[in-house]
Design a protein around this motif. Structure first.
Motif, PDB file in Angstrom:
ATOM      1  N   ALA A  44      36.906  44.105 -65.694  1.00  0.00           N
ATOM      2  CA  ALA A  44      37.384  42.754 -65.400  1.00  0.00           C
ATOM      3  C   ALA A  44      38.853  42.860 -65.043  1.00  0.00           C
ATOM      4  O   ALA A  44      39.572  43.746 -65.537  1.00  0.00           O
ATOM      5  CB  ALA A  44      37.196  41.827 -66.604  1.00  0.00           C
ATOM      6  N   CYS A  96      40.963  45.357 -67.718  1.00  0.00           N
ATOM      7  CA  CYS A  96      40.167  45.899 -68.812  1.00  0.00           C
ATOM      8  C   CYS A  96      39.143  46.825 -68.168  1.00  0.00           C
ATOM      9  O   CYS A  96      38.451  46.427 -67.222  1.00  0.00           O
ATOM     10  CB  CYS A  96      39.462  44.801 -69.596  1.00  0.00           C
ATOM     11  N   SER A 163      36.159  40.064 -75.682  1.00  0.00           N
ATOM     12  CA  SER A 163      35.330  40.488 -74.548  1.00  0.00           C
ATOM     13  C   SER A 163      36.187  41.174 -73.496  1.00  0.00           C
ATOM     14  O   SER A 163      37.426  41.080 -73.498  1.00  0.00           O
ATOM     15  CB  SER A 163      34.640  39.273 -73.929  1.00  0.00           C
ATOM     16  N   ASP A 164      35.528  41.867 -72.560  1.00  0.00           N
ATOM     17  CA  ASP A 164      36.242  42.483 -71.447  1.00  0.00           C
ATOM     18  C   ASP A 164      37.051  41.434 -70.686  1.00  0.00           C
ATOM     19  O   ASP A 164      38.194  41.674 -70.279  1.00  0.00           O
ATOM     20  CB  ASP A 164      35.253  43.150 -70.478  1.00  0.00           C
ATOM     21  N   ILE A 165      36.462  40.276 -70.481  1.00  0.00           N
ATOM     22  CA  ILE A 165      37.116  39.202 -69.727  1.00  0.00           C
ATOM     23  C   ILE A 165      38.356  38.711 -70.470  1.00  0.00           C
ATOM     24  O   ILE A 165      39.417  38.494 -69.861  1.00  0.00           O
ATOM     25  CB  ILE A 165      36.129  38.052 -69.469  1.00  0.00           C
ATOM     26  N   ALA A 168      41.133  41.266 -70.200  1.00  0.00           N
ATOM     27  CA  ALA A 168      41.711  41.273 -68.858  1.00  0.00           C
ATOM     28  C   ALA A 168      42.643  40.093 -68.620  1.00  0.00           C
ATOM     29  O   ALA A 168      43.373  40.074 -67.636  1.00  0.00           O
ATOM     30  CB  ALA A 168      40.602  41.267 -67.807  1.00  0.00           C
ATOM     31  N   THR A 328      35.661  32.412 -64.285  1.00  0.00           N
ATOM     32  CA  THR A 328      35.540  33.772 -63.755  1.00  0.00           C
ATOM     33  C   THR A 328      34.882  33.726 -62.385  1.00  0.00           C
ATOM     34  O   THR A 328      34.163  32.777 -62.052  1.00  0.00           O
ATOM     35  CB  THR A 328      34.731  34.682 -64.682  1.00  0.00           C
ATOM     36  N   VAL A 351      39.770  34.967 -64.057  1.00  0.00           N
ATOM     37  CA  VAL A 351      39.494  36.404 -64.117  1.00  0.00           C
ATOM     38  C   VAL A 351      38.443  36.775 -63.077  1.00  0.00           C
ATOM     39  O   VAL A 351      37.459  36.051 -62.872  1.00  0.00           O
ATOM     40  CB  VAL A 351      39.022  36.818 -65.526  1.00  0.00           C
ATOM     41  N   ILE A 353      35.652  39.617 -61.547  1.00  0.00           N
ATOM     42  CA  ILE A 353      34.705  40.637 -62.029  1.00  0.00           C
ATOM     43  C   ILE A 353      34.263  41.496 -60.849  1.00  0.00           C
ATOM     44  O   ILE A 353      33.576  41.018 -59.947  1.00  0.00           O
ATOM     45  CB  ILE A 353      33.467  39.992 -62.688  1.00  0.00           C
ATOM     46  N   GLN A 356      29.531  45.900 -60.515  1.00  0.00           N
ATOM     47  CA  GLN A 356      29.399  47.096 -61.344  1.00  0.00           C
ATOM     48  C   GLN A 356      28.639  48.191 -60.594  1.00  0.00           C
ATOM     49  O   GLN A 356      27.565  47.960 -60.036  1.00  0.00           O
ATOM     50  CB  GLN A 356      28.699  46.758 -62.658  1.00  0.00           C
TER      51      GLN A 356
END
Length: 363
Positions: A44, A96, A163-165, A168, A328, A351, A353, A356
Motif C-alpha cells: 500500500a 508499507c 493494517s497495511d493500509i 502506509a 483507498t 491510500v 493499492i 498484487q
C-alpha cells in the motif's frame, strides 16, 4: 508479474505538469537491490501533498501561489524538493511493503518481513547537517509494485496490529508532524494550535500532540471538526476565523497564506512556531516587531532526525496510532485519487493499492 519476470507495473511521472504527466505502465523494469538495499513488494502507498507539489513543480522559487492554483514553472530545474528531478520518476514516499529480496551485504533474515520507512531519510554531512534523501523524489518510490530501499532505513512493522493500509498512511504525515512538534517545543500541559488540522499532517499532529499530553486546538472547516476532535483536539476553530491573541504556547502550521500573521498574533510571549507546508501560499507578510518584542522562535521543519521515526515505529508496533484513512484506490486510478485529494473533501489520508503480483521468485 509472473514468477521470475523482469518487469512490473506502476505509475511514472514524466515531467512537471498536470495529471497527464502521470503515466501507467506495465513494462517498467523490475529494480534489482544494490549491495546494501532490499527489494520491497509494495502492499500500500499513501498519497501526500508533496506528490502533487512535485508533479506541479511547486517547489520552484518561480511559484508564489497556493498549491491548488494553475502553475507554470519556468525554471524546471528547481521544481523538486532539492532542485532538479530525474524523469521518469516513480513517486510515492508513504510505503508499507514486504521484503522479497536483499542485496549481497544485507541479512537475509529481512526476507518476508513487513516494513515501512521514513519518507525523509536522513543523510547529514559536516557541510549540510540537515542533508536528506526523499523517497519518491531523489529515489523511486512506492507508486509501483516494487521498489528498492536502503536496508539501513527500513523498519520492521511485522508485529503491528495495524493494517497495511493504515501503516502506509503514517510515514510522511506522522514523520512530518513529529518533527514539527519537536521544533515547536510541544509538551505536556502546553497549549498548541494546529492549522490544516483535518489533513494528513495536521491530523497526525493533533494525535501525536495529544499523546504528549498537550492541549490541542485544531483549525479546520466546520464539516471536519468532528474528525479533528476525534483525533484528540479539545477544541476547534473554523479556518476562516482568527484565533485569540496571546493564547498558545506553540503553533504548528502547514497552511501559510495571506492570513499567516494571525498565527503569530496567537502566540504567547516566548512562544514557538514551526512550519512544514504552505498549502494556502508560500509568500507571507510579517511585522518583525511582533517577532522580537514577544521573543518568539520561528522554525522551519523538513529534516527528520532518526529518533523521531524510531518513536513512531514503537507506537506503530504497539498499535497506539490510529491514522484516519478516508478512502483507498487501485493504483491505476491515481488520477481520480489526486483529484479527490485536491478537492479537500476527505479528512485524513487517501491510500493507493498496487496490483498484487503473482508469486515472486528470489532465485
Amino acid at each position: 508479474m509472473a514468477m521470475g519476470g523482469n518487469t512490473m507495473s506502476g505509475v511514472v511521472l514524466t515531467g512537471h505538469g498536470g495529471p497527464d504527466c502521470l503515466v501507467w505502465r506495465d513494462d517498467l523494469p523490475l529494480p534489482a537491490p544494490e549491495q546494501n538495499e532490499v527489494l520491497v513488494q509494495v502492499l500500500a502507498a499513501g498519497m501526500n501533498n508533496t506528490d502533487i507539489n512535485t508533479r506541479l513543480g511547486w517547489y520552484s522559487d518561480d511559484v508564489t501561489g497556493a498549491t491548488d492554483e494553475n502553475i507554470e514553472v519556468d525554471d524546471k530545474a528547481s521544481g523538486g524538493w532539492s532542485g532538479a528531478l530525474r524523469f521518469p520518476l516513480i513517486q510515492g514516499g508513504d510505503i508499507c511493503g514486504r521484503v522479497v529480496a536483499v542485496g549481497a551485504a544485507v541479512d537475509r533474515g529481512w526476507i518476508g518481513k513487513r516494513i515501512t520507512a521514513p519518507l525523509v531519510m536522513p543523510r547529514p554531512t559536516l557541510q549540510n547537517p540537515v542533508g536528506m534523501e526523499c523517497i519518491g523524489s531523489e529515489r523511486n518510490g512506492g507508486f509501483a509494485q516494487y521498489c528498492c530501499l536502503p536496508a539501513s532505513d527500513i523498519k520492521d512493522v511485522s508485529p503491528s496490529p495495524l493494517s497495511d493500509i493504515e501503516i502506509a498512511a503514517i510515514p510522511c504525515a506522522y514523520g512530518t508532524a513529529e518533527a514539527l512538534l519537536d521544533r515547536a517545543k510541544v509538551a505536556a500541559g502546553k497549549s498548541v494550535l494546529v492549522t490544516g488540522a483535518s489533513g494528513g499532517v495536521g491530523m497526525a499532529a493533533v494525535e501525536l500532540a495529544t499523546l504528549r499530553g498537550a492541549n490541542v486546538t485544531g483549525m479546520t472547516s466546520a464539516a471536519k471538526a468532528a474528525a479533528v476532535r476525534a483525533a484528540g483536539a479539545i477544541a476547534t476553530i473554523d479556518r476562516t476565523e482568527s484565533p485569540a491573541e496571546n493564547s498558545f504556547d506553540s503553533v504548528v502550521d502547514v497552511v501559510g497564506g495571506a492570513t499567516w500573521g494571525r498565527l503569530i498574533d496567537a502566540l504567547k510571549p516566548a512562544g514557538h512556531y514551526a512550519v512544514a507546508g504552505a498549502i494556502a501560499g508560500p509568500i507571507v507578510e510579517m511585522d518583525l516587531r511582533k517577532i522580537y518584542l514577544k521573543d518568539l522562535t520561528l522554525s522551519g521543519s523538513t529534516f527528520q532526525p532518526p529518533a523521531g521515526f524510531e518513536r513512531l515505529v514503537q507506537l506503530i508496533n504497539a498499535g497506539r496510532l490510529k491514522p484516519l484513512v478516508s478512502k483507498t484506490y487501485p493504483l491505476q486510478r491515481i488520477h481520480t485519487a489526486q483529484e479527490d485529494f485536491q478537492s479537500k473533501r476527505f479528512a485524513g489520508k487517501l491510500v493507493l493499492i498496487p496490483p498484487q503480483p503473482k508469486a515472486f521468485s528470489n532465485g
